[in-house]
Design a protein around this motif. Structure first.
Motif, PDB file in Angstrom:
ATOM      1  N   SER A  11       0.824  -1.209   0.000  1.00 60.51           N
ATOM      2  CA  SER A  11       0.000   0.000   0.000  1.00 60.51           C
ATOM      3  C   SER A  11       0.863   1.265   0.000  1.00 60.51           C
ATOM      4  O   SER A  11       0.361   2.351  -0.234  1.00 60.51           O
ATOM      5  CB  SER A  11      -0.929  -0.003   1.205  1.00 60.51           C
ATOM      6  N   LYS A  12       2.162   1.115   0.231  1.00 58.95           N
ATOM      7  CA  LYS A  12       3.070   2.260   0.259  1.00 58.95           C
ATOM      8  C   LYS A  12       3.955   2.345  -0.987  1.00 58.95           C
ATOM      9  O   LYS A  12       4.844   3.186  -1.049  1.00 58.95           O
ATOM     10  CB  LYS A  12       3.937   2.199   1.507  1.00 58.95           C
ATOM     11  N   SER A  13       3.735   1.487  -1.970  1.00 63.79           N
ATOM     12  CA  SER A  13       4.549   1.482  -3.184  1.00 63.79           C
ATOM     13  C   SER A  13       4.102   2.585  -4.137  1.00 63.79           C
ATOM     14  O   SER A  13       2.914   2.812  -4.324  1.00 63.79           O
ATOM     15  CB  SER A  13       4.423   0.136  -3.910  1.00 63.79           C
ATOM     16  N   TYR A  14       5.073   3.246  -4.739  1.00 62.05           N
ATOM     17  CA  TYR A  14       4.790   4.288  -5.720  1.00 62.05           C
ATOM     18  C   TYR A  14       5.242   3.908  -7.124  1.00 62.05           C
ATOM     19  O   TYR A  14       4.938   4.614  -8.076  1.00 62.05           O
ATOM     20  CB  TYR A  14       5.459   5.604  -5.321  1.00 62.05           C
ATOM     21  N   ILE A  15       6.004   2.827  -7.236  1.00 59.55           N
ATOM     22  CA  ILE A  15       6.489   2.402  -8.542  1.00 59.55           C
ATOM     23  C   ILE A  15       6.477   0.879  -8.607  1.00 59.55           C
ATOM     24  O   ILE A  15       6.617   0.202  -7.588  1.00 59.55           O
ATOM     25  CB  ILE A  15       7.910   2.944  -8.820  1.00 59.55           C
ATOM     26  N   ARG A  16       6.256   0.378  -9.802  1.00 56.19           N
ATOM     27  CA  ARG A  16       6.310  -1.059 -10.043  1.00 56.19           C
ATOM     28  C   ARG A  16       7.259  -1.268 -11.212  1.00 56.19           C
ATOM     29  O   ARG A  16       7.139  -0.613 -12.245  1.00 56.19           O
ATOM     30  CB  ARG A  16       4.935  -1.613 -10.395  1.00 56.19           C
ATOM     31  N   ILE A  17       8.190  -2.179 -11.025  1.00 58.60           N
ATOM     32  CA  ILE A  17       9.127  -2.543 -12.079  1.00 58.60           C
ATOM     33  C   ILE A  17       8.808  -3.969 -12.508  1.00 58.60           C
ATOM     34  O   ILE A  17       8.736  -4.875 -11.673  1.00 58.60           O
ATOM     35  CB  ILE A  17      10.594  -2.463 -11.600  1.00 58.60           C
ATOM     36  N   ASP A  18       8.576  -4.143 -13.790  1.00 61.47           N
ATOM     37  CA  ASP A  18       8.358  -5.462 -14.381  1.00 61.47           C
ATOM     38  C   ASP A  18       9.576  -5.823 -15.209  1.00 61.47           C
ATOM     39  O   ASP A  18      10.073  -4.989 -15.978  1.00 61.47           O
ATOM     40  CB  ASP A  18       7.133  -5.469 -15.301  1.00 61.47           C
ATOM     41  N   ILE A  19      10.043  -7.043 -15.067  1.00 61.87           N
ATOM     42  CA  ILE A  19      11.134  -7.559 -15.888  1.00 61.87           C
ATOM     43  C   ILE A  19      10.556  -8.730 -16.663  1.00 61.87           C
ATOM     44  O   ILE A  19      10.214  -9.753 -16.080  1.00 61.87           O
ATOM     45  CB  ILE A  19      12.335  -7.995 -15.029  1.00 61.87           C
ATOM     46  N   LYS A  20      10.416  -8.533 -17.963  1.00 59.85           N
ATOM     47  CA  LYS A  20       9.740  -9.517 -18.799  1.00 59.85           C
ATOM     48  C   LYS A  20      10.729 -10.290 -19.661  1.00 59.85           C
ATOM     49  O   LYS A  20      11.722  -9.740 -20.129  1.00 59.85           O
ATOM     50  CB  LYS A  20       8.720  -8.829 -19.695  1.00 59.85           C
ATOM     51  N   GLU A  21      10.398 -11.566 -19.864  1.00 58.14           N
ATOM     52  CA  GLU A  21      11.148 -12.408 -20.788  1.00 58.14           C
ATOM     53  C   GLU A  21      10.515 -12.242 -22.168  1.00 58.14           C
ATOM     54  O   GLU A  21       9.327 -12.465 -22.334  1.00 58.14           O
ATOM     55  CB  GLU A  21      11.059 -13.876 -20.363  1.00 58.14           C
ATOM     56  N   MET A  22      11.334 -11.826 -23.119  1.00 54.57           N
ATOM     57  CA  MET A  22      10.825 -11.593 -24.464  1.00 54.57           C
ATOM     58  C   MET A  22      11.651 -12.397 -25.458  1.00 54.57           C
ATOM     59  O   MET A  22      12.885 -12.368 -25.412  1.00 54.57           O
ATOM     60  CB  MET A  22      10.887 -10.110 -24.776  1.00 54.57           C
ATOM     61  N   GLU A  23      10.971 -13.098 -26.352  1.00 53.49           N
ATOM     62  CA  GLU A  23      11.679 -13.921 -27.330  1.00 53.49           C
ATOM     63  C   GLU A  23      12.527 -13.054 -28.250  1.00 53.49           C
ATOM     64  O   GLU A  23      12.075 -12.041 -28.762  1.00 53.49           O
ATOM     65  CB  GLU A  23      10.703 -14.734 -28.170  1.00 53.49           C
ATOM     66  N   ASN A  24      13.753 -13.497 -28.454  1.00 53.89           N
ATOM     67  CA  ASN A  24      14.646 -12.856 -29.412  1.00 53.89           C
ATOM     68  C   ASN A  24      14.576 -13.685 -30.692  1.00 53.89           C
ATOM     69  O   ASN A  24      15.233 -14.720 -30.819  1.00 53.89           O
ATOM     70  CB  ASN A  24      16.067 -12.814 -28.870  1.00 53.89           C
ATOM     71  N   GLU A  25      13.754 -13.240 -31.623  1.00 57.43           N
ATOM     72  CA  GLU A  25      13.528 -14.005 -32.847  1.00 57.43           C
ATOM     73  C   GLU A  25      14.794 -14.161 -33.679  1.00 57.43           C
ATOM     74  O   GLU A  25      14.973 -15.158 -34.376  1.00 57.43           O
ATOM     75  CB  GLU A  25      12.422 -13.354 -33.681  1.00 57.43           C
ATOM     76  N   GLY A  26      15.688 -13.194 -33.613  1.00 59.08           N
ATOM     77  CA  GLY A  26      16.923 -13.255 -34.380  1.00 59.08           C
ATOM     78  C   GLY A  26      17.873 -14.345 -33.920  1.00 59.08           C
ATOM     79  O   GLY A  26      18.659 -14.871 -34.709  1.00 59.08           O
ATOM     80  N   LYS A  27      17.828 -14.683 -32.641  1.00 51.12           N
ATOM     81  CA  LYS A  27      18.707 -15.714 -32.092  1.00 51.12           C
ATOM     82  C   LYS A  27      18.021 -17.078 -31.974  1.00 51.12           C
ATOM     83  O   LYS A  27      18.692 -18.091 -31.890  1.00 51.12           O
ATOM     84  CB  LYS A  27      19.196 -15.304 -30.702  1.00 51.12           C
ATOM     85  N   SER A  28      16.698 -17.083 -31.920  1.00 53.04           N
ATOM     86  CA  SER A  28      15.966 -18.337 -31.723  1.00 53.04           C
ATOM     87  C   SER A  28      16.033 -19.206 -32.971  1.00 53.04           C
ATOM     88  O   SER A  28      16.098 -18.708 -34.094  1.00 53.04           O
ATOM     89  CB  SER A  28      14.503 -18.058 -31.368  1.00 53.04           C
ATOM     90  N   ASP A  29      16.028 -20.515 -32.746  1.00 54.67           N
ATOM     91  CA  ASP A  29      16.053 -21.490 -33.842  1.00 54.67           C
ATOM     92  C   ASP A  29      14.979 -22.531 -33.561  1.00 54.67           C
ATOM     93  O   ASP A  29      15.214 -23.500 -32.842  1.00 54.67           O
ATOM     94  CB  ASP A  29      17.431 -22.135 -33.949  1.00 54.67           C
ATOM     95  N   TRP A  30      13.795 -22.301 -34.119  1.00 52.66           N
ATOM     96  CA  TRP A  30      12.664 -23.183 -33.859  1.00 52.66           C
ATOM     97  C   TRP A  30      12.929 -24.599 -34.370  1.00 52.66           C
ATOM     98  O   TRP A  30      12.497 -25.573 -33.755  1.00 52.66           O
ATOM     99  CB  TRP A  30      11.394 -22.613 -34.474  1.00 52.66           C
ATOM    100  N   ASP A  31      13.610 -24.730 -35.495  1.00 49.23           N
ATOM    101  CA  ASP A  31      13.903 -26.060 -36.035  1.00 49.23           C
ATOM    102  C   ASP A  31      14.807 -26.855 -35.100  1.00 49.23           C
ATOM    103  O   ASP A  31      14.678 -28.073 -34.999  1.00 49.23           O
ATOM    104  CB  ASP A  31      14.556 -25.945 -37.424  1.00 49.23           C
ATOM    105  N   ALA A  32      15.714 -26.172 -34.423  1.00 47.90           N
ATOM    106  CA  ALA A  32      16.608 -26.827 -33.466  1.00 47.90           C
ATOM    107  C   ALA A  32      16.003 -26.874 -32.065  1.00 47.90           C
ATOM    108  O   ALA A  32      16.652 -27.329 -31.122  1.00 47.90           O
ATOM    109  CB  ALA A  32      17.945 -26.101 -33.423  1.00 47.90           C
ATOM    110  N   HIS A  33      14.762 -26.389 -31.921  1.00 45.08           N
ATOM    111  CA  HIS A  33      14.042 -26.377 -30.641  1.00 45.08           C
ATOM    112  C   HIS A  33      14.764 -25.542 -29.583  1.00 45.08           C
ATOM    113  O   HIS A  33      14.829 -25.921 -28.414  1.00 45.08           O
ATOM    114  CB  HIS A  33      13.805 -27.803 -30.125  1.00 45.08           C
TER     115      HIS A  33
END
Length: 108
Positions: A34-56
């Motif tokens: 109830s005393k917080s004034y800020i919220r920080i979210d750290i999200k995991e986001m896919e890096n399509e350039g590095k991902s290799d779906w064929d290699a799973h």
């Protein structure tokens, strides 16, 4: 970097800035009270350039973002200063997380 190292780094950095952090389905967030004034979210986001779906293999990059909460009423100068300090700490925490370039590979 490994997936196991990520939570340790995030928790350590959060504690250094005076925040508690909790895990949720899309990443991490600072614990809200109830005393917080800020919220920080750290999200995991896919890096399509590095991902290799064929290699799973998917690369996930972490990105920190913030939002200000609880400032819709009249505030005393003391409350405003406390809020400004918390917002500054949150902004520095988010900027440091982003500057670290945290990412990891997940195999499926």
């Amino acid at each position: 970097m490994t997936k196991k190292e990520i939570p340790e780094i995030i928790e350590s950095k959060a504690a250094a800035y005076g925040f508690e952090i909790q895990r949720y389905s899309m990443g991490w967030a600072t614990c809200q009270t109830s005393k917080s004034y800020i919220r920080i979210d750290i999200k995991e986001m896919e890096n399509e350039g590095k991902s290799d779906w064929d290699a799973h293999k998917i690369w996930l990059d972490l990105k920190a973002e913030g939002s200000i909460c609880k400032m819709g009423r009249r505030n005393t100068p003391e409350e405003l200063l406390k809020t400004a300090e918390e917002i500054a700490k949150g902004a520095k925490f988010a900027a440091e997380i982003n500057s670290m370039g945290l990412s990891y590979e997940r195999t499926f």
